[in-house]
Design an enzyme around this catalytic site. Structure first.
Site, short mmCIF file in Angstrom:
data_model
loop_
_atom_site.label_atom_id
_atom_site.label_comp_id
_atom_site.label_asym_id
_atom_site.label_seq_id
_atom_site.Cartn_x
_atom_site.Cartn_y
_atom_site.Cartn_z
N HIS A 185 -16.88 -20.99 3.06
CA HIS A 185 -16.80 -21.89 1.92
C HIS A 185 -16.77 -21.10 0.60
O HIS A 185 -15.98 -21.39 -0.29
CB HIS A 185 -17.99 -22.84 1.94
CG HIS A 185 -18.06 -23.70 0.74
ND1 HIS A 185 -17.35 -24.86 0.65
CD2 HIS A 185 -18.68 -23.53 -0.44
CE1 HIS A 185 -17.56 -25.37 -0.55
NE2 HIS A 185 -18.37 -24.58 -1.22
N GLU A 428 6.19 -27.65 13.00
CA GLU A 428 4.97 -26.87 13.24
C GLU A 428 4.60 -26.85 14.72
O GLU A 428 3.53 -26.40 15.10
CB GLU A 428 3.81 -27.38 12.37
CG GLU A 428 3.63 -28.87 12.32
CD GLU A 428 2.62 -29.34 11.27
OE1 GLU A 428 1.87 -28.52 10.73
OE2 GLU A 428 2.60 -30.54 10.98
N ASP A 452 0.17 -24.04 11.60
CA ASP A 452 0.11 -24.62 12.94
C ASP A 452 1.14 -24.00 13.87
O ASP A 452 0.86 -23.76 15.03
CB ASP A 452 0.29 -26.14 12.87
CG ASP A 452 -1.00 -26.83 12.49
OD1 ASP A 452 -2.05 -26.43 13.01
OD2 ASP A 452 -0.97 -27.75 11.65
N CYS A 499 5.95 -24.54 4.16
CA CYS A 499 4.76 -24.86 3.35
C CYS A 499 3.48 -24.29 3.94
O CYS A 499 2.40 -24.57 3.44
CB CYS A 499 4.65 -26.36 3.12
SG CYS A 499 4.60 -27.29 4.65
C1 PEP Z 1 0.80 -25.89 8.35
O1 PEP Z 1 0.41 -26.24 9.47
O2 PEP Z 1 1.35 -24.80 8.13
C2 PEP Z 1 0.60 -26.77 7.19
C3 PEP Z 1 1.17 -26.53 6.03
O3 PEP Z 1 -0.20 -27.83 7.35
P1 PEP Z 1 -1.80 -27.78 7.39
O4 PEP Z 1 -2.22 -26.39 7.01
O5 PEP Z 1 -2.25 -28.82 6.46
O6 PEP Z 1 -2.08 -28.08 8.85
MG MG Z 2 -0.20 -28.30 9.86
#
Ligand code: PEP
Ligand code: MG
Length: 566
Positions: A185, A428, A452, A499
């Site tokens: 954290h 993902e 992911d 992303c």
């Molecule tokens: C990912 O899985 O790369 C993603 C952007 O989503 P999150 O990190 O929210 O699972």
């Molecule tokens: Mg994800």
């Protein structure tokens, strides 16, 4: 020199403020129950008031999702079961402090033993709240970080959530802790606050005292207590260089993200709340590539956010984006993200279970509220909708049809909806990357969620530190999946973004560029450094390098290839 774990970046040089917490010694003898009950009640009320006060002060600097921690603490302090158990023990003749300690320790142990990151975090919350409660019962004073009124570097055994939330950026130059890892954290908070921090620095408490001079190099994880003249000079130069580079990046604010040979990409931001839009604008992002809407759901404590609340949040984000594209991801809950008001059935593998689009397609009532709010907000800007965790073509088509049906329903009600909403999906899951060319016949765009995608490709839990070495964004296997996805999109004239954290990784940028990624979505603070990299590279050269990277055997070979080129 001491070595810890690097978290954020930057260098802090200043006086040590040693955060020493009082030691708790409980009274184990027999006591007068009536007196102890009163003591407990008074301390509990004071604890609740303390937390409310800290939350109030912290609200000046923290975002709503970061403030949510205090709601969790308040809920804990007001939990009737917790209170009743303590009262029961006091009535049995235990002192207020002994009863509180025993009940708290039992609960902390229970949560810590759970195999779920969410519940492990709850253990940290109980520790934080019960420590405050015990101090109040025993009349001990917890150091007040909000009272600091000069520039200091904080040195602590551990920074609890309420400690970090009390930090005033004006005076806290940085902090170093004995305990904590890269995803603790305290580390996450340091990045959010943008201050240098080193965690997991064993021995730092024993090696310094209040008022000593300390140097903190957060990029390297280095800590120097009472440096000599030479070290001080060296790090002052480094600090000034770091600040100068940060300042120099500002000239790239309104520049396009274009390579030396004229290949243009989009650098956009990941956000979790409308409040983040300030950072998006101030860091020169070209829009929003991922709005994680689950925070809206996680902030709410008693029920799903209603259509109106969601509409307001989406509208604000779209308006602040001033015509730039905003990719909103529909609810991605489940896995490690739980809701206080929604019971998830226990599963052996929640990351492989009932979550994200799977849940939304099953619970259309929940999904409907979000889609209606999104479509209503669509007239305030350039909205794109993206579904998380798509595994099959059917899932994508079901999601897309549901959006279409909802749109027709709204139009019938006389509600305006934009005609120009792109509908895309996250890639993902490896199965989706492999079939990307077929998905691209239906989706308007892809965004690769590498956090992911890597976890599922390597079969390595992203929450587990033991297998963290398998998080290898530059492993050729991952690069080939990324290539399949980008090529799949391009084969149908669609665009492909990313992303996951990999998109903002400076080492990955050259190869992603070479693979033809169109859009890079990252934490806003990474935008300008990445623009600097993009504008210094040659696209043709990166394409050649990416071809070679795809033929490597190991991540180390790929890194060597990239480093050799830069
Ligand atoms: C990912 O899985 O790369 C993603 C952007 O989503 P999150 O990190 O929210 O699972
Ligand atoms: Mg994800």
């Amino acid at each position: 020199m001491l070595k810890g774990i690097a978290t954020s970046s930057g260098i802090a040089i200043g006086k040590v403020y040693k955060l020493e917490q009082p030691t708790i010694v409980v009274n184990e003898g027999q006591t007068d129950s009536a007196v102890e009950l009163q003591k407990f009640e008074d301390a509990l009320q004071k604890t609740i008031a303390d937390i409310e006060q800290i939350k109030e002060r912290a609200s000046a600097t923290l975002k709503p999702e970061e403030l949510a921690i205090f709601d969790a603490h308040l809920m804990m302090a007001q939990d009737p079961e917790y209170k009743d158990q303590i009262i029961g023990m006091i009535k049995d003749g235990n002192s207020a402090d002994n009863a509180t300690k025993q009940v708290s320790d039992m609960m902390i142990g229970m949560f810590e033993a759970m195999d779920d990151a969410y519940f492990k975090e709850r253990a940290a919350d109980i520790k934080d709240v019960s420590f405050r409660l015990l101090c109040n019962i025993l009349g001990l004073t917890i150091p007040d970080l909000t009272a600091i009124d000069e520039e200091v570097v904080i040195v602590a055994e551990e920074m609890t959530p309420s400690d970090t939330a009390q930090l005033n950026k004006k005076y806290a130059l940085g902090f170093v802790t004995e305990i904590g890892g890269k995803t603790s954290h305290a580390a996450i908070m340091a990045v959010a606050l943008g201050i240098p921090a080193v965690v997991g620095c064993t021995g730092v408490m024993a090696n310094c005292k209040h008022g000593d001079t300390i140097i903190l190099d957060a990029s390297e994880g280095i800590v120097i207590v009472n440096p000599n003249e030479e070290e001080l000079k060296e790090y002052k130069v480094k600090r000034d260089q770091f600040l100068a580079e940060k300042e120099a990046l500002k000239v790239l604010m309104d520049q396009p993200s274009i390579t030396k040979d004229g290949h243009q990409v989009e650098l956009v931001a990941n956000i979790g709340s409308p409040k983040d839009m300030e950072n998006v604008v101030s860091n020169g992002a070209e829009g929003v590539g991922l709005y994680r809407t689950e925070f809206l759901y996680m902030e709410s404590t008693d029920d799903f956010p209603d259509e109106e609340a969601q509409f307001e949040a989406y509208k604000v984000v779209l308006e602040k984006a001033k015509g730039q594209r905003v990719v909103v991801r529909t609810l991605d809950i489940g896995g490690d993200k739980k809701l206080p008001y929604f019971e998830f059935e226990a599963e052996m593998n929640p990351f492989l279970g009932y979550r994200a689009i799977r849940l939304c397609l099953d619970r259309k009532d929940i999904f409907k509220t979000q889609v209606r709010a999104l479509l209503r907000a669509s007239v305030y800007g350039k909205l794109a909708i993206m579904f998380p965790m798509i595994a099959t073509i059917d899932e994508f088509l079901n999601g897309k049809n549901f959006v279409q049906e909802t749109k027709e329903e709204l139009l019938k009600e006389g509600v305006a909806v934009s005609d120009d909403i792109e509908i895309g999906m996250m890639v993902e899951i490896p199965a989706t990357a492999i079939l990307a060319d077929e998905f691209a016949k239906h989706a308007d765009f892809f965004s690769i969620g590498t956090n992911d995608l890597i976890q599922y490709s390597m079969a390595a839990d992203r929450m587990s530190e033991k297998v963290a070495y398998l998080y290898q964004p530059l492993n050729p296997s991952i690069l080939r999946l990324v290539k399949l996805t980008i090529d799949g999109a391009h084969s149908q004239g669609k665009w492909c973004g990313m992303c996951g954290e990999m998109a903002g990784d400076p080492q990955a940028a050259p190869v992603l560029l070479g693979l033809g990624l169109d859009e890079f979505s990252m934490s806003a603070s990474r935008i300008l450094p990445t623009r600097k990299i993009v504008t210094s590279l040659d696209y043709k050269q990166m394409k050649e390098m990416a071809e070679k990277a795809l033929k490597c055997q190991t991540e180390a070979e790929v890194k060597e290839l990239i480093n050799g080129l830069l």
